[in-house]
Design a protein around this motif. Structure first.
Motif, PDB file in Angstrom:
ATOM      1  N   VAL A 230       0.850  -1.190   0.000  1.00 41.55           N
ATOM      2  CA  VAL A 230       0.000   0.000   0.000  1.00 41.55           C
ATOM      3  C   VAL A 230       0.890   1.246   0.000  1.00 41.55           C
ATOM      4  CG1 VAL A 230      -1.733   1.296   1.296  1.00 41.55           C
ATOM      5  CG2 VAL A 230      -1.821  -1.207   1.229  1.00 41.55           C
ATOM      6  N   PRO A 231       0.725   2.146  -0.954  1.00 38.65           N
ATOM      7  CA  PRO A 231       1.566   3.357  -0.988  1.00 38.65           C
ATOM      8  C   PRO A 231       1.309   4.233   0.229  1.00 38.65           C
ATOM      9  CG  PRO A 231       0.430   3.016  -3.085  1.00 38.65           C
ATOM     10  CD  PRO A 231      -0.190   2.087  -2.096  1.00 38.65           C
ATOM     11  N   ARG A 232       2.375   4.531   0.959  1.00 35.54           N
ATOM     12  CA  ARG A 232       2.241   5.372   2.155  1.00 35.54           C
ATOM     13  C   ARG A 232       3.026   6.671   2.013  1.00 35.54           C
ATOM     14  NH1 ARG A 232       4.150   3.728   6.942  1.00 35.54           N
ATOM     15  NH2 ARG A 232       5.800   2.438   6.041  1.00 35.54           N
ATOM     16  N   TYR A 233       3.898   6.756   1.004  1.00 32.77           N
ATOM     17  CA  TYR A 233       4.736   7.933   0.810  1.00 32.77           C
ATOM     18  C   TYR A 233       4.331   8.648  -0.472  1.00 32.77           C
ATOM     19  CZ  TYR A 233       7.680   5.860   4.421  1.00 32.77           C
ATOM     20  OH  TYR A 233       8.136   5.338   5.590  1.00 32.77           O
ATOM     21  N   LYS A 234       4.336   9.994  -0.435  1.00 32.69           N
ATOM     22  CA  LYS A 234       3.941  10.772  -1.607  1.00 32.69           C
ATOM     23  C   LYS A 234       4.927  11.914  -1.824  1.00 32.69           C
ATOM     24  CE  LYS A 234      -0.347  11.524  -2.837  1.00 32.69           C
ATOM     25  NZ  LYS A 234      -1.754  12.019  -2.943  1.00 32.69           N
ATOM     26  N   CYS A 235       5.289  12.115  -3.095  1.00 34.49           N
ATOM     27  CA  CYS A 235       6.182  13.212  -3.465  1.00 34.49           C
ATOM     28  C   CYS A 235       5.420  14.533  -3.348  1.00 34.49           C
ATOM     29  CB  CYS A 235       6.681  13.011  -4.892  1.00 34.49           C
ATOM     30  SG  CYS A 235       7.690  14.389  -5.510  1.00 34.49           S
TER      31      CYS A 235
ATOM     32  N   PHE B  27       4.585   6.111  -3.317  1.00 34.22           N
ATOM     33  CA  PHE B  27       5.564   5.045  -3.164  1.00 34.22           C
ATOM     34  C   PHE B  27       5.224   4.228  -1.924  1.00 34.22           C
ATOM     35  CE2 PHE B  27       7.450   8.610  -5.296  1.00 34.22           C
ATOM     36  CZ  PHE B  27       8.153   8.052  -6.346  1.00 34.22           C
ATOM     37  N   SER B  28       5.649   2.968  -1.921  1.00 33.04           N
ATOM     38  CA  SER B  28       5.406   2.094  -0.781  1.00 33.04           C
ATOM     39  C   SER B  28       6.512   2.165   0.255  1.00 33.04           C
ATOM     40  CB  SER B  28       5.243   0.639  -1.259  1.00 33.04           C
ATOM     41  OG  SER B  28       4.145   0.514  -2.125  1.00 33.04           O
ATOM     42  N   TRP B  29       7.695   2.613  -0.164  1.00 33.22           N
ATOM     43  CA  TRP B  29       8.848   2.620   0.732  1.00 33.22           C
ATOM     44  C   TRP B  29       9.525   3.975   0.700  1.00 33.22           C
ATOM     45  CZ3 TRP B  29       9.625  -1.579   3.767  1.00 33.22           C
ATOM     46  CH2 TRP B  29       8.930  -2.742   3.405  1.00 33.22           C
ATOM     47  N   CYS B  30      10.073   4.382   1.854  1.00 39.84           N
ATOM     48  CA  CYS B  30      10.693   5.699   1.941  1.00 39.84           C
ATOM     49  C   CYS B  30      11.928   5.786   1.046  1.00 39.84           C
ATOM     50  CB  CYS B  30      11.042   6.040   3.384  1.00 39.84           C
ATOM     51  SG  CYS B  30      12.214   4.925   4.170  1.00 39.84           S
ATOM     52  N   TYR B  31      12.682   4.678   0.915  1.00 41.20           N
ATOM     53  CA  TYR B  31      13.914   4.759   0.135  1.00 41.20           C
ATOM     54  C   TYR B  31      13.629   4.926  -1.352  1.00 41.20           C
ATOM     55  CZ  TYR B  31      13.366  -0.249  -0.960  1.00 41.20           C
ATOM     56  OH  TYR B  31      12.892  -1.470  -1.388  1.00 41.20           O
TER      57      TYR B  31
ATOM     58  N   LEU C 257      11.050   6.687  -2.505  1.00 40.14           N
ATOM     59  CA  LEU C 257      10.736   8.108  -2.626  1.00 40.14           C
ATOM     60  C   LEU C 257      12.014   8.938  -2.580  1.00 40.14           C
ATOM     61  CD1 LEU C 257       8.968  10.577  -2.766  1.00 40.14           C
ATOM     62  CD2 LEU C 257       8.432  10.306  -0.342  1.00 40.14           C
ATOM     63  N   THR C 258      12.962   8.546  -1.723  1.00 41.80           N
ATOM     64  CA  THR C 258      14.239   9.256  -1.659  1.00 41.80           C
ATOM     65  C   THR C 258      14.958   9.217  -3.007  1.00 41.80           C
ATOM     66  OG1 THR C 258      14.518   8.823   0.708  1.00 41.80           O
ATOM     67  CG2 THR C 258      16.506   9.304  -0.546  1.00 41.80           C
ATOM     68  N   LEU C 259      15.000   8.037  -3.639  1.00 35.41           N
ATOM     69  CA  LEU C 259      15.621   7.924  -4.962  1.00 35.41           C
ATOM     70  C   LEU C 259      14.899   8.806  -5.973  1.00 35.41           C
ATOM     71  CD1 LEU C 259      16.288   4.069  -5.157  1.00 35.41           C
ATOM     72  CD2 LEU C 259      17.984   5.892  -4.878  1.00 35.41           C
ATOM     73  N   HIS C 260      13.574   8.842  -5.896  1.00 36.06           N
ATOM     74  CA  HIS C 260      12.777   9.668  -6.801  1.00 36.06           C
ATOM     75  C   HIS C 260      13.122  11.146  -6.634  1.00 36.06           C
ATOM     76  CE1 HIS C 260       9.185  11.297  -8.815  1.00 36.06           C
ATOM     77  NE2 HIS C 260       9.018  12.047  -7.722  1.00 36.06           N
TER      78      HIS C 260
ATOM     79  N   ARG D 216      20.303  11.810   5.272  1.00 33.17           N
ATOM     80  CA  ARG D 216      19.093  11.259   4.662  1.00 33.17           C
ATOM     81  C   ARG D 216      17.924  12.199   4.838  1.00 33.17           C
ATOM     82  NH1 ARG D 216      15.824   8.315   8.479  1.00 33.17           N
ATOM     83  NH2 ARG D 216      16.718   8.283  10.557  1.00 33.17           N
ATOM     84  N   PHE D 217      16.920  12.009   3.997  1.00 35.47           N
ATOM     85  CA  PHE D 217      15.698  12.793   4.081  1.00 35.47           C
ATOM     86  C   PHE D 217      14.838  12.284   5.240  1.00 35.47           C
ATOM     87  CE2 PHE D 217      15.918  13.498  -0.776  1.00 35.47           C
ATOM     88  CZ  PHE D 217      16.854  14.503  -0.597  1.00 35.47           C
ATOM     89  N   ARG D 218      14.031  13.168   5.774  1.00 41.96           N
ATOM     90  CA  ARG D 218      13.075  12.817   6.822  1.00 41.96           C
ATOM     91  C   ARG D 218      11.666  13.020   6.274  1.00 41.96           C
ATOM     92  NH1 ARG D 218      15.973  10.878  11.442  1.00 41.96           N
ATOM     93  NH2 ARG D 218      18.029  11.845  11.339  1.00 41.96           N
ATOM     94  N   TYR D 219      10.749  12.154   6.697  1.00 43.83           N
ATOM     95  CA  TYR D 219       9.378  12.221   6.189  1.00 43.83           C
ATOM     96  C   TYR D 219       8.398  12.420   7.338  1.00 43.83           C
ATOM     97  CZ  TYR D 219      11.622  10.601   1.971  1.00 43.83           C
ATOM     98  OH  TYR D 219      12.447  10.508   0.882  1.00 43.83           O
ATOM     99  N   LYS D 220       7.340  13.169   7.048  1.00 41.58           N
ATOM    100  CA  LYS D 220       6.356  13.549   8.052  1.00 41.58           C
ATOM    101  C   LYS D 220       4.961  13.256   7.530  1.00 41.58           C
ATOM    102  CE  LYS D 220       4.541  17.664  10.352  1.00 41.58           C
ATOM    103  NZ  LYS D 220       4.648  19.132  10.472  1.00 41.58           N
TER     104      LYS D 220
END
Length: 503
Positions: A330-335, A342-346, A348-351, A366-370
Motif C-alpha cells: 500500500v503506498p504510504r509515501y507521496k512526493c 511510493f510504498s517505501w521511503c527509500y 521516494l528518496t531515490l525519486h 538522509r531525508f526525513r518524512y512527516k
C-alpha cells in the motif's frame, strides 16, 4: 495513596536453563552464575574452543561468536538486568494508578551488547571487568574517594577524572550521577519489556507513554499526542537541534546522536573484523549482519503458508515479510512536488534525488518524512535550531561557499536545507538563511522563545522553513495558500503550537 515500598532489598531469580535459584545477594547470584558458566564452557584443560557459544538464559537467543569472554560478560549482565527489572516491579506496585506497559514481551530478556567488557577509564586506573555489578561499584568508589580541589576563584570542586572529561561538581552526589553518563549505568528496568532507564522518572515516563494520549496535548510539529504536559515538553525538545558537529554542518538534538554521527561519518576505525573475509566493521551489530552473508544456503525461510521465499540473512527476510505479507504494497509515501506515491521511503528518496535533483541538507545523511493531513508521508522541510547553532552553520557556509558557473547558473558548495541540484535546468527555487534577500527565496526565519525549558532556561530558536516549489514571481500567486507566504504562515502556527512567540 499507596505506601512506597523499600526497594533496597531485592529478590532475583536465576533463569539459566531450568534453574530455579533465587537470592537477595548480588554477590551470591554472581557466584551462582559463574558455576553455570563453568559447567557450560568447561574449565582449565577441559575448556573446548568452539565457533560459537549460546546463551542459555530463558528467552535469550544470543550467540557469542568465537568468544567465551563475551558470553561470560553477557550472562552476568542478565543477572544485573534481572535486578533492575525487580526494582521496576517494586516501583510499579507502589504506584498502582500507572498503566501497564504494552511493549513487545519478546525483548524482556534482551540485554545490550557488552562484547568489549567493562573498562574503567578513570585516570591512572585500567581495571577491567566481565561483571557490570562490580564495574559500576568500582567506578562509584572512585567518586566516593574523590577529594575537593581548589578552583581559580578560591572555591573548591570535585573533578571528574574520566578520560577526556573536564567536568566538576560541588557535591559527590552530582559527580556520581555524572559518572553514569560515562559508564551507561542504568538504575531500573521495565519488568514487561526489559527497557532500562537511568532514573525512576524516565521509567515512569516510559510507563505513562502507554496511557491513552490526550487530544489536547499534541505536538504541533509531528502531530504526536501525549498523556501529560511534561512528556509533550520533553518530546518538543527532540525537534530542536542545539548541538553542531565540529567536523561538518550536521546538527543534532543530543550528544548521543552526535557521538553516533561522528563514529559512522568521520571515523575510519573498524575494530570488528570478519573471521571469514577481509571485511571489518564499526560495531558488533554490523558484523553480525555481515556474518549472515557467509551462511551456506538459505538459513531463513518464510513462515507464511504457501510462500517459498528464503534468504541467507535475517534482515532480508524481515524486509520480505513487511513488503509482501504485512503492508500489501500500500503506498504510504507521496512526493510533494509531483504527487507520485511510493510504498517505501527509500524509493521516494531515490525519486527526489533523481527526478527532482534534491540534495540532502548540509551535513545530514538522509531525508526525513512527516505524516500529512491526508495520511501520506511527505518530505519534512522544517528544521528547528538554536540561534547559536544556526549562526555557526551560516558562518561555516560563508567560509566554504565558492561560487562556480554551471550551465549558466551559480552553484554553492553548501546549502543548509533541501535544494535542487544546480545542474537541473528546471527553474525551481530554494532558499538559505544566509541569503534571505534573494529574489528566489521561499523561506523565512522566525526567531522566538522556546518555553519548553531547553537547557533549563529560555533559549532563542530559529525556525527554518524551506519550500522547494516553482515560483513565477507573480505577487498574486505568492500569496496563495500553497505558496511561500502561506507556507510561512503555516510554520508560524507550528512555532506557536510549540510554545514559541513568533516575532
Amino acid at each position: 495513596m499507596a505506601k512506597r515500598r523499600n526497594v533496597s532489598k531485592i529478590m532475583v531469580a536465576c533463569e539459566w536453563a531450568s534453574c530455579t535459584f533465587k537470592s537477595q545477594s548480588m554477590e551470591e547470584l554472581s557466584d551462582h552464575m559463574s558455576l553455570h558458566l563453568k559447567e557450560h564452557l568447561g574449565e582449565g584443560d577441559a575448556m573446548e574452543e568452539l565457533e560459537d557459544y549460546p546463551c542459555l538464559w530463558r528467552g535469550c537467543e544470543f550467540l557469542a561468536m568465537g568468544s567465551q569472554s563475551e558470553l561470560i560478560a553477557h550472562a552476568h549482565f542478565h543477572i544485573f538486568h534481572s535486578k533492575l527489572k525487580y526494582i521496576g516491579t517494586q516501583l510499579l506496585e507502589s504506584h498502582p494508578d500507572l498503566p501497564s506497559c504494552t511493549q513487545d514481551l519478546h525483548s524482556s530478556s534482551l540485554v545490550p551488547d557488552v562484547s568489549e567488557g567493562f573498562v574503567c577509564q578513570w585516570q591512572h586506573c585500567d581495571s577491567s571487568f566481565n561483571n557490570p555489578e562490580w564495574f559500576y561499584r568500582h567506578v562509584d568508589m572512585h567518586a566516593h574517594c574523590t577529594e575537593l580541589q581548589p578552583l581559580p576563584d578560591r572555591q573548591q570542586a570535585l573533578f571528574c577524572s574520566w578520560s577526556g572529561c573536564d567536568a566538576f561538581f560541588k557535591i559527590k552526589y552530582r559527580l556520581r550521577e555524572h559518572l553514569r553518563s560515562h559508564t551507561q549505568e542504568r538504575l531500573v528496568a521495565c519488568p514487561t519489556c526489559g527497557c532500562m532507564f537511568s532514573s525512576n522518572t524516565k521509567f515512569f515516563d516510559h510507563i505513562q507513554r502507554q496511557a491513552e494520549p490526550e487530544d489536547s496535548l499534541t505536538c504541533g510539529h509531528c502531530d504526536k499526542a501525549f498523556a501529560n504536559e511534561r512528556l509533550l515538553r520533553d518530546h518538543v525538545r527532540q525537534h530542536v537541534n542545539h548541538i553542531k558537529c565540529p567536523l561538518c554542518d550536521m546538527t543534532c538534538t543530543s550528544l548521543s546522536t552526535l557521538k553516533i554521527h561522528i563514529k559512522f561519518r568521520h571515523c575510519d576505525e573498524r575494530p570488528f573484523p570478519c573471521d571469514f573475509c577481509e571485511s571489518s566493521f564499526k560495531n558488533q551489530h554490523d558484523l553480525r549482519r555481515h556474518m549472515e552473508t557467509h551462511n551456506e544456503g538459505a538459513a531463513y525461510h518464510c513462515t507464511v503458508e504457501g510462500c517459498g521465499y528464503s534468504s541467507r540473512m535475517a534482515h532480508t527476510m524481515n524486509q520480505h515479510y513487511k513488503r509482501v505479507h504485512e503492508d500489501n504494497m500500500v503506498p504510504r509515501y507521496k512526493c510533494h512536488l509531483c504527487d507520485k506515491t511510493f510504498s517505501w521511503c527509500y524509493t521516494l528518496t531515490l525519486h527526489l534525488r533523481k527526478k527532482h535533483q534534491l540534495k540532502w541538507p548540509s551535513g545530514h545523511s538522509r531525508f526525513r518524512y512527516k505524516k500529512d493531513e491526508d495520511g501520506y508521508l511527505r518530505l519534512n522541510m522544517v528544521r528547528f535550531e538554536t540561534v547559536e547553532v544556526t549562526e555557526e552553520v551560516i558562518k561555516n557556509m560563508a567560509e566554504k561557499r565558492t561560487p562556480r558557473k554551471v550551465s549558466g547558473s551559480t552553484s554553492h558548495s553548501k546549502e543548509p536545507m533541501l535544494h535542487p541540484d544546480s545542474s537541473n535546468s528546471t527553474p525551481q527555487h530554494s532558499s538559505s538563511p544566509s541569503s534571505p534577500s534573494s529574489s528566489s527565496s521561499t523561506s523565512e526565519l522566525l526567531e522566538g522563545t522556546d518555553s519548553s525549558g531547553l537547557k533549563g532556561d529560555e533559549t532563542s530558536v530559529y525556525c527554518v522553513l524551506n519550500t522547494v516549489t516553482e515560483v513565477s514571481g507573480d505577487p498574486e500567486e505568492m500569496d496563495q495558500p500553497g505558496g511561500p507566504s502561506g507556507a510561512v504562515r503555516a510554520l508560524a502556527a507550528v512555532a506557536r503550537g510549540l510554545g514559541m512567540d513568533v516575532v
